[in-house]
Design an enzyme around this catalytic site. Structure first.
Site, PDB file in Angstrom:
ATOM      1  N   ASP A   1       0.834  -1.210   0.000  1.00  9.94           N
ATOM      2  CA  ASP A   1       0.000   0.000   0.000  1.00  9.94           C
ATOM      3  C   ASP A   1       0.870   1.262   0.000  1.00  9.94           C
ATOM      4  OD1 ASP A   1      -2.209  -1.617   0.170  1.00  9.94           O
ATOM      5  OD2 ASP A   1      -2.323  -1.484   2.361  1.00  9.94           O
TER       6      ASP A   1
HETATM    7  N1  URA Z   1      -1.251  -6.042   3.650  1.00 10.26           N
HETATM    8  C1  URA Z   1      -1.738  -4.777   3.715  1.00 10.26           C
HETATM    9  O1  URA Z   1      -2.764  -4.536   4.323  1.00 10.26           O
HETATM   10  N2  URA Z   1      -1.040  -3.810   3.114  1.00 10.26           N
HETATM   11  C2  URA Z   1       0.124  -4.021   2.459  1.00 10.26           C
HETATM   12  O2  URA Z   1       0.693  -3.072   1.937  1.00 10.26           O
HETATM   13  C3  URA Z   1       0.602  -5.331   2.396  1.00 10.26           C
HETATM   14  C4  URA Z   1      -0.097  -6.322   2.988  1.00 10.26           C
END
Ligand code: URA
Length: 240
Positions: free
Chosen positions: A101
């Site tokens: 993310d």
């Molecule tokens: N899980 C998440 O919630 N975000 C990420 O960036 C990676 C795994």
């Protein structure tokens, strides 16, 4: 589809600028037809020749990046935000393997090796992804058990995971939790914690399989060496 000059540069034949010059001066043919337009796009299947000589396919490249916050995990972004690909200096058409993310930091592999990328992303290959999550409050034993066994997110149960509480800070009422998963569903870790009633305040991926962040600072990257690439292939081969 990619722009012709980018593909020529990615093959290692010459720089992008030189490739543009070669195109404009009629030295480049695509599938036997001379192309002089810089906007032309080509695919993997097109045969590209420079002065009658076929250019080589691009060399495979593999990178491990320590992704900082506020960077998107795509090859280009409509909103003109910085992407993980922008952080790596190469002409090769690399892309990220999986996704972190915008606000998640940590380890991400980038490559132009589609075969390995697909193998690493496929959940059946059970590649460990180790995350460190900072959450509000205390993770009770029942919550830990739920996370380990799998929780429902978006109507589908997650696979088993490993969960370990590393520490609890009484002053800030936050916990640091290590969670190891194999799948790579959208926002998976955050949604898993939400499923047990906990918000993730911060998330970092510490390791993918045997590749950790040792020696890298946020925003830095390194090339994987041939031994590491071989080891990644063997990790997925063993699990076929
Ligand atoms: N899980 C998440 O919630 N975000 C990420 O960036 C990676 C795994």
């Amino acid at each position: 589809m990619e722009r012709l000059q980018k593909v020529i540069a990615a093959s290692g034949y010459c720089s992008r600028r030189k490739a543009e010059e070669l195109i404009q001066t009629g030295h480049v043919a695509v599938n036997g037809i001379v192309v002089t337009e810089l906007g032309s796009k080509v695919s993997n299947k097109d045969r590209i020749e420079i002065d009658g000589e076929k250019i080589n396919k691009e060399q495979k490249e593999y990178y491990l990046l320590y992704k900082p916050r506020s960077v998107v995990t795509t090859t280009s972004d409509d909103k003109k935000r910085k992407t993980v690909v922008d952080l790596i200096e190469t002409n090769a058409r690399i892309y990220p393997v999986g996704r972190l993310d915008y606000d998640t930091t940590g380890a991400i592999i980038l490559t132009n090796d589609g075969e390995l990328a697909n193998l690493l992303m496929h959940p059946k290959n059970k590649i460990d992804k180790v995350y460190i999550a900072k959450i509000k409050g205390i993770l009770h034993p029942t919550m830990i058990e739920q996370l380990k066994r799998g929780v429902m997110i978006d109507g589908v149960k997650t696979a088993r995971s490993k969960v370990k509480v590393k520490r609890y800070d009484r002053k800030t009422d936050t916990s640091i939790v290590e969670i190891i998963i194999h799948e790579g569903r959208n926002h998976q870790v955050k949604k898993m914690f939400q499923a047990v009633g906990k918000d993730v305040l911060k998330l970092k991926r510490e390791r993918i399989s045997f590749l950790d962040l040792r020696g890298l600072n946020s925003g830095e990257y390194r090339r994987l060496n041939p031994k590491e690439v071989k080891k990644l292939y063997s990790e997925v081969d063993l699990k076929q």
